[in-house]
Structures are given as structure tokens and as C-alpha cells.
Motif scaffolding. Structure first.
Motif, PDB file in Angstrom:
ATOM      1  N   ALA A 104       0.836  -1.192   0.000  1.00 30.47           N
ATOM      2  CA  ALA A 104       0.000   0.000   0.000  1.00 30.47           C
ATOM      3  C   ALA A 104       0.872   1.243   0.000  1.00 30.47           C
ATOM      4  N   PRO A 105       0.528   2.239  -0.810  1.00 32.86           N
ATOM      5  CA  PRO A 105       1.336   3.457  -0.850  1.00 32.86           C
ATOM      6  C   PRO A 105       1.189   4.278   0.415  1.00 32.86           C
ATOM      7  N   VAL A 106       2.138   5.193   0.578  1.00 37.89           N
ATOM      8  CA  VAL A 106       2.094   6.104   1.705  1.00 37.89           C
ATOM      9  C   VAL A 106       0.869   7.006   1.573  1.00 37.89           C
ATOM     10  N   ALA A 107       0.219   7.294   2.700  1.00 38.92           N
ATOM     11  CA  ALA A 107      -0.948   8.165   2.678  1.00 38.92           C
ATOM     12  C   ALA A 107      -0.570   9.501   2.052  1.00 38.92           C
ATOM     13  N   PRO A 108      -1.340   9.961   1.053  1.00 39.12           N
ATOM     14  CA  PRO A 108      -0.955  11.189   0.351  1.00 39.12           C
ATOM     15  C   PRO A 108      -1.177  12.437   1.189  1.00 39.12           C
ATOM     16  N   VAL A 138       5.052   5.492 -10.157  1.00 39.43           N
ATOM     17  CA  VAL A 138       4.244   6.690  -9.907  1.00 39.43           C
ATOM     18  C   VAL A 138       2.964   6.320  -9.165  1.00 39.43           C
ATOM     19  N   ALA A 139       2.694   7.016  -8.087  1.00 38.64           N
ATOM     20  CA  ALA A 139       1.438   6.871  -7.362  1.00 38.64           C
ATOM     21  C   ALA A 139       0.434   7.919  -7.804  1.00 38.64           C
ATOM     22  N   GLU A 140       0.898   9.156  -7.950  1.00 41.42           N
ATOM     23  CA  GLU A 140       0.014  10.240  -8.370  1.00 41.42           C
ATOM     24  C   GLU A 140       0.864  11.408  -8.837  1.00 41.42           C
ATOM     25  N   ALA A 141       0.207  12.346  -9.493  1.00 42.15           N
ATOM     26  CA  ALA A 141       0.901  13.556  -9.955  1.00 42.15           C
ATOM     27  C   ALA A 141      -0.083  14.705  -9.985  1.00 42.15           C
ATOM     28  N   GLN A 142       0.438  15.893  -9.772  1.00 40.55           N
ATOM     29  CA  GLN A 142      -0.391  17.097  -9.813  1.00 40.55           C
ATOM     30  C   GLN A 142       0.501  18.287 -10.119  1.00 40.55           C
ATOM     31  N   GLY A 143       0.110  19.072 -11.110  1.00 48.14           N
ATOM     32  CA  GLY A 143       0.881  20.260 -11.445  1.00 48.14           C
ATOM     33  C   GLY A 143       2.298  19.902 -11.863  1.00 48.14           C
ATOM     34  N   THR A 144       3.259  20.444 -11.156  1.00 48.07           N
ATOM     35  CA  THR A 144       4.670  20.218 -11.472  1.00 48.07           C
ATOM     36  C   THR A 144       5.253  19.035 -10.707  1.00 48.07           C
ATOM     37  N   PHE A 145       4.453  18.347  -9.889  1.00 47.84           N
ATOM     38  CA  PHE A 145       4.978  17.334  -8.977  1.00 47.84           C
ATOM     39  C   PHE A 145       4.503  15.924  -9.321  1.00 47.84           C
ATOM     40  N   ILE A 146       5.380  14.955  -9.009  1.00 47.34           N
ATOM     41  CA  ILE A 146       5.079  13.526  -9.081  1.00 47.34           C
ATOM     42  C   ILE A 146       5.396  12.918  -7.725  1.00 47.34           C
ATOM     43  N   ARG A 147       4.496  12.067  -7.236  1.00 44.51           N
ATOM     44  CA  ARG A 147       4.767  11.318  -6.011  1.00 44.51           C
ATOM     45  C   ARG A 147       4.873   9.840  -6.365  1.00 44.51           C
TER      46      ARG A 147
END
Length: 520
Positions: free
Chosen positions: A67-71, A113-122
């Protein structure tokens, strides 16, 4: 589109984390002698130039990643695990077992990749990166821009795939794209919807010009990159990409590009009188030169994969004048430079020319929905119905998002931001251009490259550039490599990147180059 060598993923955990740094103050801009270039040392070491498939395992037998880290909100780079982290490593291992050896980016950016938004990737391990690759320039407004997502989502419930049938979404997209051309071109340009890649649009442009002129030869330029399809690859300068594939498309002639830091004619750019284009002029006008009049000349305003090399103004204008005088269609490949990347919607606008054919693809939808087009002078529209088709040329989601992208670009003055952030980069890197690791800093708008030189410790310039890329990633910045021997560190950030994020990214990049060079 990318031109990156393959190999195994680098063990980034071995790269020490760099100490946190405060954004450095913006330095005064160094004198710029030619648009697109930051002044730097003129010399320095140069790099040498059939059976059935196996049954699938039951779905339950495929292990799911942890499970990924809580965003939480992504506000800046933060890398807290080795790369790859344990959760990313699970998916990377499965990818390596199941996907083609031709995969590229997981070898250089080893995370899932878990998620991305704007200029960032987590990633799945909670690490956050500033993304200055942006899908190789596709994500012009960053990841998941809410207005583009909303436009595509609404269209998804209406109509998604339409071949080349007309629809309100397609009509609005067509209006938007034609409206972004210079006013003098809009009323005489036709638009062709191609298969969903830039390379397919390149193929279409070549077919169009051969059909319209009845000729077969094509002129391209050394260092250029036009795609990885069979025809587009034949137009590309990189020989290593073509070498394994025999019997490529014939009839392509290569001429020197205005790459002045490594002049193909070994001349001084201050005194050469742009001999690279003189060579082309003489060859095409010489009755004993051995060249038939070509069907087209294809060129980039900025060679992106070739190392972020902006063409010199005189070079472009003389090529345009020559092709017009001889009746040769000029194709401008704006796959990477188009849609605002250089500070104008198309880069050719900065050279005060009007091409006969414009190729666009990457950032047309603003969000990665694939679409590719060519826009061309109506005098070339001689091909028959069905002369160039493609099943996926009617991506309605891309059309809806693309029309919204143009609206956002105008409303939010995104092109103005590109110009301002480009000045910020030039100011910050102007002083850094004198660093011994740097041969030249080049760029326009938000398309920048730092060409490195080989250190004296025996490492190749490629190894130095890969070290810089790895250190930047470990500090939370994603950058690409390109150019000859992958010696150019490239930046393609979203066009709406803020001054604050740009400053953080430049601090990371400068520090990565300094540390990599100091460890030579």
C-alpha cells in the motif's frame, strides 16, 4: 519523442543525498550574443562525437504492491528513501520481467508513480519530485490540470472516438489551432488529422509534399530528430538509432545545421557568414551538384533531442528564402517546440518566416491525450481522399482538452509566463555558464539545455551527465539527457511553472553539476 540509450537502472541509493539548499539569488544575466544562447566558454574538451502466448496466471496470483504512503499536499521536492524505494521496486521488477527491452525511462527514473499534480510527481514510497520532463514536453499545463481534466471528463460521456467525422469538439479544436497561427497564415492553411504521434504527422508531411510536387528527395539536417517510425527515423540525424534497422527509407540528404558550438564545418561562428546555409544554397543551385530538386526541406527551429540547439536567425531566414525561390515546400517540425514551449505558440514565429507545412503533436491536448496534426498551405492539398488515414485520428478527448488548453493559455497569459521564466533561467544560468563542467547553456522560453564537457579523470561526458541526472533525481528533480553522447542536461518544465519552483529546481540542478564535477 526521445533518443536515450538503454541499460540497467542505476543504483541511485549509492548517490548521497545532497544537503538542503536555499534557493540561490538570481544572478545578473550574462550577455547573449544570439537568441537562445547564454554566453559561456568558447572552447573546452569535446565529447567524441510465433507460438501462442503463454496462458495468463490467475489474477489472484499476481502480487499487488504494498500500500502506498498516505498522500498529502505536494509543495516541494522530498526524497526520503533510497531509489527505488521498496514499494516502487516491486513494480519495477515486474515491469522488467514483462515489458520490452526497449523501455527507457524506468532505467533512468527508478520509481513507480502513485500520483501527480501540477509540477509534482509522487512515487509509491512517498517521495515527491519536481517534474522538469513533463512527459517529454507533453504536459504543457502540468499534470492533471483541473480544467483540462473536466473538459475531457465531460467529453467522455458524450463522444470519444470519431475517426475523421466532424463533431463540436473537433470543430472547436480546429478553430483553436488555426486561430493560434499568425494572422497572415490562417485563411490559407488546411489541417490534416494524423495518427496520434508526432512521427505519424512527420510521415504525413513527407507524403503530402511528395504527392504535391511529384518529387522524391527530402533534405533534412544533421543533429535533427523527427521520430522513430521507419520514415521519420530516416530523416533523423542520430545514426545509432538507425544502424540496427536495415534498408531505411531512401532519398534523404543531410546538410549541416547551425550548431555553432561544434560547427560541422569547423568554422568560427563570428566570422563564418553562416557557411552552413551557403553550402545548401550552392548544392541546390549547382547543375553539377548531384542533387535533384527535393520534394521538401524539413527542419526544427530548436533541435530538441539533438541537444537544445536553437537555429540562428540568419540560417532559418536564408533556408526559407532559398526554398521559396526554388519552389520547395518547407516543413517546420514543431512537435516539441510548438504549443508555447519557446514563448510563442510556434517557434517559427520568432524567426519571422511562414513555413508551408507545420507539424504539431506533443502538447496539443495539454494533458497527454494523444493527437497529431499537420497544417499546410492549401496549394499543397492535392492528395486523394484516404491518402493518409489513421484509426485514432479522432480522439475527441484530446480535442476537448486541446480547445480548453488554448483558452487557458490566452486567459492566464501562459506565454507571458514562459517568457518570464525563460529570463529567470537565463539570468540564473548565465553566470554558471563559466563553470568548468559547462560547455554552453542554450535555450528559448522553457526549453533549456546545459551541455557538459568531459572531466579530466577519464570519465566520459556521458558518465558525467548521467551522474548529474542521478544526483538531481536523488534531490527531487527530474531532468532528461539529450544531444550527442547524451551530454546535454535538458529541462522541459510545464509552461505554467512558478518562479518559486523554478528557483528550487535550478538550485538542485546547479548543485548537482557542481558536486558531480567536484567528485571527478
Amino acid at each position: 519523442m526521445t533518443s536515450t540509450t538503454t541499460g540497467t537502472a542505476r543504483p541511485l541509493a549509492a548517490v548521497p543525498a545532497m544537503p538542503a539548499t536555499q534557493p540561490a539569488p538570481v544572478a545578473p544575466a550574462a550577455p547573449v550574443a544570439q537568441p537562445g544562447f547564454v554566453a559561456g566558454p568558447a572552447t573546452g574538451p569535446r565529447p567524441a562525437p510465433r507460438g501462442a502466448p503463454a496462458p495468463r496466471p490467475p489474477l489472484a496470483s499476481v502480487p499487488a504492491p504494498s500500500a502506498p504512503v498516505a498522500p498529502g499536499p505536494m509543495t516541494g521536492p522530498s526524497v526520503t528513501t533510497p531509489l527505488p524505494g521498496p514499494r516502487s521496486e516491486e513494480l519495477l521488477a515486474r515491469q522488467a520481467r514483462r515489458e520490452s527491452n526497449a523501455r527507457v525511462y524506468p532505467r533512468h527514473f527508478p520509481f513507480a508513480v502513485a500520483e501527480a499534480q501540477g509540477t509534482f510527481i509522487r512515487d509509491l514510497d512517498g517521495n515527491v519530485f519536481v517534474d522538469f520532463l513533463a512527459g517529454a514536453g507533453v504536459l504543457s499545463l502540468g499534470h492533471n490540470h483541473p480544467e483540462l481534466v473536466a473538459a475531457a471528463t465531460e467529453q467522455m460521456g458524450v463522444f470519444t472516438h470519431g475517426l475523421d467525422m466532424i463533431s463540436p469538439a473537433k470543430d472547436a479544436f480546429t478553430d483553436a489551432q488555426l486561430s493560434m497561427l499568425p494572422a497572415s497564415m490562417r485563411d490559407r492553411m488546411r489541417i490534416q488529422f494524423c495518427g496520434p504521434t508526432g512521427a505519424n504527422a512527420v510521415d504525413a508531411a513527407i507524403k503530402l509534399c511528395k504527392t504535391a510536387t511529384g518529387r522524391g528527395q527530402v533534405i533534412s539536417f544533421q543533429g535533427g530528430f523527427h521520430g522513430s517510425s521507419h520514415a521519420a527515423m530516416a530523416l533523423t540525424g542520430n545514426v545509432s538509432q538507425k544502424r540496427p534497422v536495415s534498408n531505411g527509407m531512401p532519398g534523404v540528404q543531410f546538410f549541416p545545421f547551425s550548431s555553432c558550438s561544434r560547427c560541422p564545418l569547423a568554422l568560427d561562428p563570428q566570422t563564418c557568414q553562416t557557411n552552413c546555409v551557403s553550402f545548401l544554397e550552392r548544392a541546390l543551385n549547382d547543375p553539377n551538384g548531384g542533387l535533384e530538386l527535393p520534394a521538401a526541406v524539413i527542419m526544427e527551429m530548436v533541435q530538441g533531442e539533438g541537444g537544445v540547439i536553437p537555429a540562428r536567425l540568419e540560417f532559418v531566414q536564408r533556408v526559407r528564402r532559398l526554398t521559396r525561390e526554388l519552389g520547395i515546400p518547407l516543413i517546420v517540425d514543431e512537435v516539441q517546440t510548438g504549443c508555447g514551449r519557446t514563448g510563442t505558440w510556434f517557434a517559427f514565429e520568432q524567426y519571422d518566416i511562414e513555413p508551408d507545412v507545420v507539424i504539431a503533436s506533443k502538447a496539443l491536448s495539454g494533458m497527454g491525450q494523444p493527437v497529431a496534426i499537420i497544417m499546410y498551405d492549401e496549394k499543397l492539398d492535392t492528395w486523394a481522399p484516404g491518402a493518409h488515414t489513421g484509426t485514432f485520428r479522432g480522439n475527441q478527448l484530446a480535442f476537448a482538452a486541446g480547445a480548453k488548453t488554448v483558452e487557458v493559455v490566452r486567459r492566464d497569459d501562459v506565454l507571458g509566463n514562459v517568457v518570464e521564466r525563460g529570463r529567470q533561467v537565463a539570468a540564473r544560468l548565465g553566470a554558471f555558464a563559466a563553470h568548468p563542467a559547462v560547455l554552453e547553456v542554450r535555450g528559448m522560453g522553457l526549453m533549456w539545455g546545459i551541455e557538459l564537457v568531459a572531466p579530466a579523470d577519464g570519465r566520459t561526458v556521458t558518465e558525467l551527465a548521467e551522474d548529474v541526472q542521478a544526483r538531481a533525481l536523488r534531490a527531487g528533480l527530474i531532468v532528461e539527457l539529450g544531444g550527442r553522447d547524451d551530454c546535454v542536461v535538458r529541462m522541459l518544465p510545464p509552461l505554467n511553472v512558478t518562479a518559486e519552483i523554478m528557483d528550487v529546481a535550478l538550485s538542485i540542478l546547479v548543485r548537482s553539476i557542481e558536486v558531480a564535477w567536484a567528485n571527478a
